[in-house]
Structures are given as C-alpha cells and as structure tokens.
Design an enzyme around this catalytic site. Structure first.
Site, PDB file in Angstrom:
ATOM      1  N   LYS A  35      39.607  41.875  54.458  1.00  0.00           N
ATOM      2  CA  LYS A  35      38.725  42.974  54.103  1.00  0.00           C
ATOM      3  C   LYS A  35      37.504  42.849  55.361  1.00  0.00           C
ATOM      4  O   LYS A  35      37.324  41.867  55.927  1.00  0.00           O
ATOM      5  CB  LYS A  35      38.292  42.588  52.792  1.00  0.00           C
ATOM      6  CG  LYS A  35      37.511  41.325  52.482  1.00  0.00           C
ATOM      7  CD  LYS A  35      37.314  41.230  51.078  1.00  0.00           C
ATOM      8  CE  LYS A  35      36.662  39.763  50.679  1.00  0.00           C
ATOM      9  NZ  LYS A  35      36.843  39.283  49.408  1.00  0.00           N
ATOM     10  N   TYR A 259       6.648  38.971  67.188  1.00  0.00           N
ATOM     11  CA  TYR A 259       6.013  39.648  66.101  1.00  0.00           C
ATOM     12  C   TYR A 259       5.397  38.767  64.741  1.00  0.00           C
ATOM     13  O   TYR A 259       6.224  38.021  64.683  1.00  0.00           O
ATOM     14  CB  TYR A 259       7.126  40.625  65.504  1.00  0.00           C
ATOM     15  CG  TYR A 259       7.363  41.779  66.229  1.00  0.00           C
ATOM     16  CD1 TYR A 259       6.558  42.894  66.692  1.00  0.00           C
ATOM     17  CD2 TYR A 259       9.080  41.804  66.685  1.00  0.00           C
ATOM     18  CE1 TYR A 259       6.916  43.915  67.373  1.00  0.00           C
ATOM     19  CE2 TYR A 259       9.266  43.044  67.441  1.00  0.00           C
ATOM     20  CZ  TYR A 259       8.322  43.776  67.892  1.00  0.00           C
ATOM     21  OH  TYR A 259       8.892  44.930  68.604  1.00  0.00           O
TER      22      TYR A 259
HETATM   23  C1  LIG Z   1      37.456  38.116  49.164  1.00  0.00           C
HETATM   24  C2  LIG Z   1      38.160  37.842  48.198  1.00  0.00           C
HETATM   25  C3  LIG Z   1      39.099  36.465  48.330  1.00  0.00           C
HETATM   26  C4  LIG Z   1      38.823  35.805  49.476  1.00  0.00           C
HETATM   27  O1  LIG Z   1      37.470  34.703  49.300  1.00  0.00           O
HETATM   28  P1  LIG Z   1      37.034  33.725  50.328  1.00  0.00           P
HETATM   29  O2  LIG Z   1      35.955  33.063  49.605  1.00  0.00           O
HETATM   30  O3  LIG Z   1      36.814  34.339  51.455  1.00  0.00           O
HETATM   31  O4  LIG Z   1      38.259  32.629  50.432  1.00  0.00           O
HETATM   32  C5  LIG Z   1      40.100  36.156  47.554  1.00  0.00           C
HETATM   33  N1  LIG Z   1      40.205  37.082  46.564  1.00  0.00           N
HETATM   34  C6  LIG Z   1      39.651  38.270  46.257  1.00  0.00           C
HETATM   35  C7  LIG Z   1      39.985  39.009  44.900  1.00  0.00           C
HETATM   36  C8  LIG Z   1      38.685  38.403  46.869  1.00  0.00           C
HETATM   37  O5  LIG Z   1      37.649  39.540  46.935  1.00  0.00           O
END
Ligand SMILES: *Cc1c(COP(=O)(O)O)cnc(C)c1O
Length: 362
Positions: A35, A259
């Site tokens: 993702k 800044y």
């Molecule tokens: C993002 C996600 C993962 C992976 O999680 P990590 O902590 O990056 O290993 C697994 N399952 C679901 C449903 C997720 O949304």
C-alpha cells in the site's frame, strides 16, 4: 545539473527481507504489503523486489489495477475491500481479492451479478475497533457470504494493534488471538493474522501456528515494527535517501541558525547546508541532534528544517565542504533512528518521500 538529492531503492534488500519473513513464518504464504506506493518505494520496484511473494496486498483499487498492468499475475488483496458496488465488477475482471468488514459490503455482494466469483477476506474486529465484524457477529457474516455464488474462497482475517509489545496493558495480542479463535471457531477457512510485528515477534504466541497467510509490510522495507531495531531482526534498509552539502557557514559563539533562530551555537561552528527539506519528505519536526551522516561520519541536524534545506553540524567532519555526501537515512543510518527523535515512525518517513525526489535503483 540536477539538485543533488536522490533516493536509492535496494531491490536486493527487498528480496532479503522477504526471505526473512518466509523464514519467520515457514508454513504460511506471504502477502507482501505494498500500500501507499509500496511504502514509498514504487509499485514497479515492488513487483520485482517481491516477485517471490505469494501475493501483493494494498488498499488502493487503482493501484491494484496498475499491478496487473505491470504484469503481476499472482493474487492481489484489497485490505480495505471495495468502496462501492461498481468496484465488484473490476475485482471480478482482474481477480482481486478484497476484505469484507461491514454489513454494507455484504449487502453489495448480495445484490451483485458478477461474471466470475471473487475471493474475499472476512475481517474480524478483535479489539482494535477499526474495521471488522465483532466475534459475536462473525459466524453469521461468514454464513451469509458462504451462501453467495459470487463468493469464492473466504479467508478469515484480523489485525493486531500491539504485536510489537510483549504484553500490552490495554489490548494484549494474546487477547486478540483469543477473541479471534472464539469468533472463528469451527469455520472451515484459511486464516490471515500477522503483520510484521506479528511475524517477527509473536510466533511463540501462536499467531503463526494459526495462520495460512501472513501480511508483512514494514519489515520488507527494512524498518522495524517496534520492539527492537531492524538490524537486530536481520533486516536491510530498502531505501537510502542521500543529498549533499551545498553551502557552508562558519558561525561564531552565540550566532543562531535557521527559521525561528532556535539554535544558538555555544562555540564557533561550521554549519553545513544540505539540499533536503520537508518538501522532500524529511520530517520538519526533526529536532537538533537528529542523526545525519556527512562523508559517512555521524553528526546531527541543527536549526529548524526548512522546505528545501536543512543544516548540520560539521564539527565532527572537519574535512567536509560543498559537495560532501550526506545520508539522511538508509544504509549506514537506520530510518528508525531518524524517525524516533522526530516523534514519528519509519513508516511515515518512507511513505512521505516526495514526488520531486528522483529515485534510482542500486
Ligand atoms: C498495513 C497493513 C499490514 C502491514 O503492516 P506492517 O506493520 O507494515 O507490517 C498488514 N495488514 C493490514 C490489514 C494492513 O493494513
């Protein structure tokens, strides 16, 4: 001449980290989670780096179609499922598996007329209270799906809130597992439970014994899910963000930098100006002391991070000057060590790599 900033994606590290996930969960199939543009690493590189995965999982339906265009033929899972009924025809046409986590989705499936069946992941809410059916409502949801000709394989899924913590006081992983087993009892279907923390840390608690699939994300990119460092898990960074010194200021004791003028030098200091700022994805909240490598030597950020530049203390690297190499995170400097002082996690830094940063492989 291009601005000197560049992100290097290490496909060999992605392959290594995937092999680590397999070694930790040898009996399970692996959904490599891609993702958010593969946590900032790019879908096209994910398709190659994770060629050995059993499937790719993500939340964006349009990116799922992109994975098919890129030639990914193995399973694809939409972790949030579908958002409206029109998505179902696309899922059937492109062979996308999707989470089913609420009544509205079941109603859409019941009303659908699909040319092929689709596989689904039925999600249980075991205490995280994000997506999913309660354990008490789960068997009924399963029965409704099982009755539908348009539904193929049903995999039972939940998600851990605190798998990086040995015994979380509010919601221990063991309690989530107990609720899952209760709600899923007697349902003849494969299971998918563990994220990276579950894969790396909770094998002893049965997260994997009960799993047909695991869903690692952050570990595949060489970040730690928490608990211990990525290196202690034998994970390799998959992204190195580098830039260079583009200016130097020799300042006196009492002079201020950047800044807000919140950093005041206690002694005469050589300040290196790095072509990297928050518009490149570097965290603006990184405080003085956040680690940086200059010519391979560890030093630190001083002064407030600005949009296009940040400033570093060159005291430990007296030979450095304009053109010196700077590593913001990656090989030689774990991303988690940068995220922590900035009050965030490696996940956020990777995902926030800005589109203006050129990406190369190496
Ligand atoms: C993002 C996600 C993962 C992976 O999680 P990590 O902590 O990056 O290993 C697994 N399952 C679901 C449903 C997720 O949304």
């Amino acid at each position: 001449m291009p601005r000197p900033i560049v992100a290097t994606i290490h496909l060999d590290a992605m392959q290594h980290n995937l092999a680590r996930a397999r070694a930790c969960a040898p009996q399970a199939k692996v959904w490599a989670v891609v993702k958010a543009n593969a946590y900032g690493h790019g879908l096209e590189r994910a398709v190659r780096g994770f060629a050995d995965a059993d499937g790719l999982a993500l939340v964006e339906p349009d990116y799922a179609l992109r994975l098919r265009e890129l030639g990914w033929r193995k399973p694809i899972l939409l972790l949030e499922g579908f958002f409206d009924a029109a998505d179902l025809a696309l899922m059937a046409a492109h062979g996308l598996n999707g989470a089913v986590h609420c009544e509205a989705q079941i109603a859409m499936l019941e009303a659908a007329r699909l040319p092929h069946s689709i596989d689904v992941h039925l999600k249980m809410n075991t205490g995280m209270n994000r997506l999913g059916f309660t354990p008490a409502a789960f068997a009924r949801a399963y029965a409704r799906l099982r009755a539908l000709p348009c539904v193929g394989t049903i995999t039972l899924m939940t998600h851990f809130a605190n798998a990086e913590v040995a015994a979380h006081p509010a919601l221990p992983t063991g309690e989530q597992l107990r609720r899952f087993q209760l709600g899923a009892h007697g349902l003849p279907a494969p299971r998918s439970l563990a994220n990276s923390a579950g894969v790396l840390l909770r094998a002893g608690q049965g997260t994997q014994a009960a799993s047909d699939w695991v869903r690692p994300g952050i570990m595949l990119y060489g970040g730690t899910p928490g608990g211990v460092s990525a290196a202690a898990f034998d994970l390799l960074p998959a992204m190195t963000l580098r830039s260079a010194i583009i200016g130097v200021q020799d300042i006196g004791a009492g002079d201020v930098v950047g800044y807000g003028s919140g950093y005041r030098a206690a002694a005469p200091t050589r300040v290196g100006v790095v072509a990297c700022g928050y518009a490149d994805g570097y965290p603006r909240h990184a405080p003085h002391g956040t680690p940086v490598l200059v010519d391979g030597v560890r030093t630190s950020v001083i002064g407030r991070v600005s949009m296009d530049m940040l400033t570093v203390d060159l005291t430990p690297v007296p030979g450095a000057g304009v053109g010196s190499a700077v590593t913001l995170w990656g090989r030689g400097l774990p991303i988690d060590e940068v995220a922590e002082p900035a009050g965030t996690v490696g996940y956020e830094l990777m995902c926030a790599l800005a589109p203006r940063v050129p990406v190369q492989e190496g």
